[in-house]
Write a protein that holds these residues in place. Sequence first.
Motif, PDB file in Angstrom:
ATOM      1  N   ASN A  60       9.466   7.261  -0.745  1.00 25.15           N
ATOM      2  CA  ASN A  60       8.075   7.386  -1.201  1.00 25.15           C
ATOM      3  C   ASN A  60       7.183   7.695   0.000  1.00 25.15           C
ATOM      4  O   ASN A  60       7.651   7.651   1.150  1.00 25.15           O
ATOM      5  N   GLY A  61       5.928   7.965  -0.272  1.00 25.91           N
ATOM      6  CA  GLY A  61       5.006   8.379   0.794  1.00 25.91           C
ATOM      7  C   GLY A  61       4.627   7.247   1.732  1.00 25.91           C
ATOM      8  O   GLY A  61       4.295   7.498   2.897  1.00 25.91           O
ATOM      9  N   THR A  62       4.678   6.012   1.255  1.00 27.48           N
ATOM     10  CA  THR A  62       4.363   4.871   2.120  1.00 27.48           C
ATOM     11  C   THR A  62       5.498   4.642   3.107  1.00 27.48           C
ATOM     12  O   THR A  62       5.266   4.456   4.308  1.00 27.48           O
ATOM     13  N   THR A  86      -9.900   5.987   2.793  1.00 29.61           N
ATOM     14  CA  THR A  86      -8.680   6.633   2.311  1.00 29.61           C
ATOM     15  C   THR A  86      -7.884   5.616   1.503  1.00 29.61           C
ATOM     16  O   THR A  86      -8.313   4.478   1.338  1.00 29.61           O
ATOM     17  N   PHE A  87      -6.714   6.039   1.016  1.00 30.68           N
ATOM     18  CA  PHE A  87      -5.818   5.124   0.310  1.00 30.68           C
ATOM     19  C   PHE A  87      -5.217   4.138   1.322  1.00 30.68           C
ATOM     20  O   PHE A  87      -4.976   4.481   2.470  1.00 30.68           O
ATOM     21  N   ALA A  89      -2.318   2.813   1.903  1.00 25.56           N
ATOM     22  CA  ALA A  89      -0.956   2.898   2.457  1.00 25.56           C
ATOM     23  C   ALA A  89      -0.960   3.191   3.952  1.00 25.56           C
ATOM     24  O   ALA A  89      -0.149   2.643   4.710  1.00 25.56           O
ATOM     25  N   VAL A 132      -5.694  11.861   7.640  1.00 24.26           N
ATOM     26  CA  VAL A 132      -5.275  11.964   6.233  1.00 24.26           C
ATOM     27  C   VAL A 132      -5.964  13.215   5.663  1.00 24.26           C
ATOM     28  O   VAL A 132      -7.186  13.325   5.728  1.00 24.26           O
ATOM     29  N   ASP A 158      -0.906  12.357   7.457  1.00 26.42           N
ATOM     30  CA  ASP A 158      -0.617  11.850   6.113  1.00 26.42           C
ATOM     31  C   ASP A 158      -1.000  12.960   5.135  1.00 26.42           C
ATOM     32  O   ASP A 158      -2.157  13.184   4.824  1.00 26.42           O
ATOM     33  N   ALA A 160      -0.015  13.325   1.920  1.00 26.58           N
ATOM     34  CA  ALA A 160       0.315  12.990   0.530  1.00 26.58           C
ATOM     35  C   ALA A 160      -0.560  13.751  -0.464  1.00 26.58           C
ATOM     36  O   ALA A 160      -0.192  13.908  -1.624  1.00 26.58           O
ATOM     37  N   GLN A 161      -1.722  14.234  -0.015  1.00 30.85           N
ATOM     38  CA  GLN A 161      -2.666  14.831  -0.970  1.00 30.85           C
ATOM     39  C   GLN A 161      -2.899  16.328  -0.779  1.00 30.85           C
ATOM     40  O   GLN A 161      -3.684  16.909  -1.516  1.00 30.85           O
ATOM     41  N   SER A 187       4.102  12.442  -0.138  1.00 27.81           N
ATOM     42  CA  SER A 187       4.548  11.647  -1.280  1.00 27.81           C
ATOM     43  C   SER A 187       4.796  12.592  -2.451  1.00 27.81           C
ATOM     44  O   SER A 187       4.049  13.549  -2.649  1.00 27.81           O
ATOM     45  N   LYS A 192       0.829  13.528  -7.648  1.00 25.93           N
ATOM     46  CA  LYS A 192       0.505  14.360  -6.479  1.00 25.93           C
ATOM     47  C   LYS A 192       0.682  15.835  -6.834  1.00 25.93           C
ATOM     48  O   LYS A 192       1.280  16.170  -7.853  1.00 25.93           O
ATOM     49  N   GLY A 200       9.185   9.399  -4.694  1.00 26.37           N
ATOM     50  CA  GLY A 200       9.844  10.235  -3.706  1.00 26.37           C
ATOM     51  C   GLY A 200       8.901  10.477  -2.548  1.00 26.37           C
ATOM     52  O   GLY A 200       7.684  10.315  -2.680  1.00 26.37           O
TER      53      GLY A 200
HETATM   54  C1  LIG Z   1      -0.190   8.523  -2.573  1.00 24.64           C
HETATM   55  C2  LIG Z   1      -0.553   8.328  -1.155  1.00 24.64           C
HETATM   56  C3  LIG Z   1       0.270   7.623  -0.268  1.00 24.64           C
HETATM   57  C4  LIG Z   1       1.487   6.832  -0.700  1.00 24.64           C
HETATM   58  O1  LIG Z   1       2.431   7.495  -1.420  1.00 24.64           O
HETATM   59  P1  LIG Z   1       3.489   6.668  -2.320  1.00 24.64           P
HETATM   60  O2  LIG Z   1       4.530   7.676  -2.639  1.00 24.64           O
HETATM   61  O3  LIG Z   1       2.751   6.180  -3.512  1.00 24.64           O
HETATM   62  O4  LIG Z   1       4.011   5.560  -1.484  1.00 24.64           O
HETATM   63  C5  LIG Z   1      -0.083   7.558   1.070  1.00 24.64           C
HETATM   64  N1  LIG Z   1      -1.206   8.132   1.510  1.00 24.64           N
HETATM   65  C6  LIG Z   1      -2.050   8.801   0.699  1.00 24.64           C
HETATM   66  C7  LIG Z   1      -3.268   9.435   1.262  1.00 24.64           C
HETATM   67  C8  LIG Z   1      -1.755   8.903  -0.662  1.00 24.64           C
HETATM   68  O5  LIG Z   1      -2.596   9.562  -1.467  1.00 24.64           O
END
Ligand SMILES: *Cc1c(COP(=O)(O)O)cnc(C)c1O
Length: 375
Positions: A60-62, A86-87, A89, A132, A158, A160-161, A187, A192, A200
């Motif tokens: 996963n993304g974390t 931000t989120f 994680a 991020v 980061d 993820a987005q 992520s 996403k 994942g």
């Molecule tokens: C979704 C997200 C994550 C974490 O991803 P997961 O797969 O849910 O663990 C980390 N950073 C940002 C900015 C995110 O949007």
Amino acid sequence: MKKIQMVDLQSQYFKIKNEVDNAVLNVMESAQFVNGPEVKLFQKELEDYLDVKHMIPCANGTDALQIALMALGLQEGDEVITADFTFAATVEVIHLLKLKAVLVDVDYDTFTIDPEKIRQAITPKTKAIIPVHLFGQCTNMEEILKIAKEHNLYVVEDNAQAIGAEFTFSDGTVKKAGTMGTIGTTSFFPSKNLGCYGDGGAIFTNDDELDYKIRGIVNHGMYKRYYHDEVGVNSRLDSIQAAVLRRKLPFLNQYNDARRKAADYYDSAFSGHPNMLIPKRYAQSTHVFHQYTLRILNGKRNELQEFLTSKEIPAMIYYPVALRKQKAYFQDSKDADFINTDKLLDEVISLPMHTELDAEQLKYITESVLEFMNK
Ligand SMILES: *Cc1c(COP(=O)(O)O)cnc(C)c1O
């Protein structure tokens, strides 16, 4: 009209149902559930798409963020600079590893970390920066890489987005989000821009040594079978998720275009409104609109959200609380240093954004927003 959702994963699935179903069933028949050929092929295909030397799949993304920081060999107490808005994680993994998170303000227009604030936060203990690429647009990577070089810092993006977003440097070089720093992470959470049907994630680097190290860390710190050279984790992308992602990757540019088209529609309806600011599109980065986030200037953001709910339009507040004020990550700092974050917490609202928004839905959403804002 089709019911409006924040993210419509079902309609997107039905368009590729045959390919995805067959791919998943093939994994079942092959019984190669872990580290199967689908995972290896997806790795290669995503490396090619992003033009990055190494992609290491993970759970996963974390995890991806945590593993990236582990691979850099940071020591307890080392400082890592990241955004307050931000989120969670990003800052969660810094704390988990007993590093010190130094949260700084973001830019009001792009929602991403302010490079000037990074400069001010650097101390002799600073080791890394985590920009991020929030809501689908790249942070100012040119500035951040310059700062990192001057102060000899690692950069972990980061991403993820913003998978698929591109950044153009002033010398004309174009790079994909997640491939510019020391390490990039992403992520594949279902909502996403490139989502699987479960969890994942992935880690990116152009550095061969880091690639080697990361592949060991994700596998219990094992570089030779049953020899554990360091404390690692167990973090894998399973073959079924890789099979889904391989069927979706060819559509990623199309998906991002569909998001941009919806954003264009929103922009043209709201641009110039005295009490609303549309998301700023930064010249150096393309925007893949993971979120479409308005700033509401008349102090009625919460009422707008309630009004939209009453019209069966979901809208979300990303994010309602500054990370520096969260109990888990509390950072004792002056509010005066976080003027933009604190303004954004009160002003932002994200409208439905996904690949399946149709003209009727977009018309209804924009008319409803304007009905409230023009009251
Ligand atoms: C979704 C997200 C994550 C974490 O991803 P997961 O797969 O849910 O663990 C980390 N950073 C940002 C900015 C995110 O949007």
